[in-house]
Write a protein that holds these residues in place. Structure first.
Motif, PDB file in Angstrom:
ATOM      1  N   LYS A 136      15.938   8.388  -2.983  1.00 53.49           N
ATOM      2  CA  LYS A 136      15.583   8.910  -1.821  1.00 53.49           C
ATOM      3  C   LYS A 136      13.961   8.359  -1.683  1.00 53.49           C
TER       4      LYS A 136
ATOM      5  N   LYS B 243      12.457   5.949   1.435  1.00 51.83           N
ATOM      6  CA  LYS B 243      11.474   6.592   2.128  1.00 51.83           C
ATOM      7  C   LYS B 243      10.277   5.473   2.183  1.00 51.83           C
ATOM      8  N   ILE B 244       9.814   5.144   1.072  1.00 49.82           N
ATOM      9  CA  ILE B 244       8.769   3.972   0.907  1.00 49.82           C
ATOM     10  C   ILE B 244       9.273   2.873   1.768  1.00 49.82           C
ATOM     11  N   ASN B 245      10.440   2.338   1.435  1.00 49.46           N
ATOM     12  CA  ASN B 245      11.013   1.043   2.412  1.00 49.46           C
ATOM     13  C   ASN B 245      11.075   1.325   3.893  1.00 49.46           C
ATOM     14  N   LYS B 246      11.214   2.564   4.226  1.00 56.13           N
ATOM     15  CA  LYS B 246      11.142   2.868   5.747  1.00 56.13           C
ATOM     16  C   LYS B 246      10.067   2.855   6.347  1.00 56.13           C
ATOM     17  N   LYS B 247       9.023   3.530   5.440  1.00 56.49           N
ATOM     18  CA  LYS B 247       7.687   3.923   6.011  1.00 56.49           C
ATOM     19  C   LYS B 247       6.952   2.565   6.177  1.00 56.49           C
ATOM     20  N   TYR B 248       6.894   1.684   5.161  1.00 50.28           N
ATOM     21  CA  TYR B 248       5.896   0.527   4.945  1.00 50.28           C
ATOM     22  C   TYR B 248       6.705  -0.757   4.951  1.00 50.28           C
TER      23      TYR B 248
ATOM     24  N   HIS C 277       9.319  -3.150   7.203  1.00 50.15           N
ATOM     25  CA  HIS C 277      10.272  -3.210   8.445  1.00 50.15           C
ATOM     26  C   HIS C 277      11.036  -4.414   8.499  1.00 50.15           C
TER      27      HIS C 277
END
Length: 142
Positions: free
Chosen positions: A101, A105-110, A112
């Motif tokens: 998780k 979350k890190i990949n999605k936020k930072y 693209h």
């Protein structure tokens, strides 16, 4: 008389071929379409995860952390030589879920960029673990 013998031989031959075919068919495995395997207790991975996808994820954990199945999965109560993959008894399984998780979350936020499956994978387990069960902690000096 020869005609009768020929017809009789032909009938015997056809009967023998049919009998042999039926007998051999008992030893040929059923060619039904294999049932799609459904996994129980998937809490982070999608419920429709295929066996190949699940194997890929597990092999990634193996390579990234340098561990085997028993690091996260509990042994079966019926046969301790086998794994109970659905069990949550091993604490490392929930740690792995939390880490999945966190990286998502890190990949999605930072990050693209997406791969061909539409997933963002800029960081993964290997980013921190580098083949170790527990990532090495380095304190940055300011």
């Amino acid at each position: 008389m020869k005609k009768i013998n020929f017809k009789y031989r032909k009938l015997c031959m056809v009967t023998a071929v049919i009998a042999a075919t039926l007998s051999l068919s008992a030893f040929i495995p059923n060619q039904e379409k294999p049932k799609e395997e459904k996994f129980s207790n998937l809490k982070v991975l999608p419920k429709n995860t295929t066996p190949d996808q699940l194997k890929a994820v597990m092999h990634d954990f193996n390579a990234s952390l340098g561990v085997k199945c028993g690091f996260c999965h509990a042994p079966s109560k019926d046969d301790p030589k086998k794994m109970d993959f659905a069990s949550d008894e091993n604490k490392h399984k929930n740690v792995a879920r939390d880490m999945m998780k966190m990286t998502a979350k890190i990949n999605k936020k930072y990050f693209h960029k997406t791969n061909k499956e539409g997933e963002i994978k800029a960081i993964s387990c290997k980013t921190c673990h580098n083949g170790q069960k527990h990532p090495e902690m380095k304190i940055a000096s300011l």
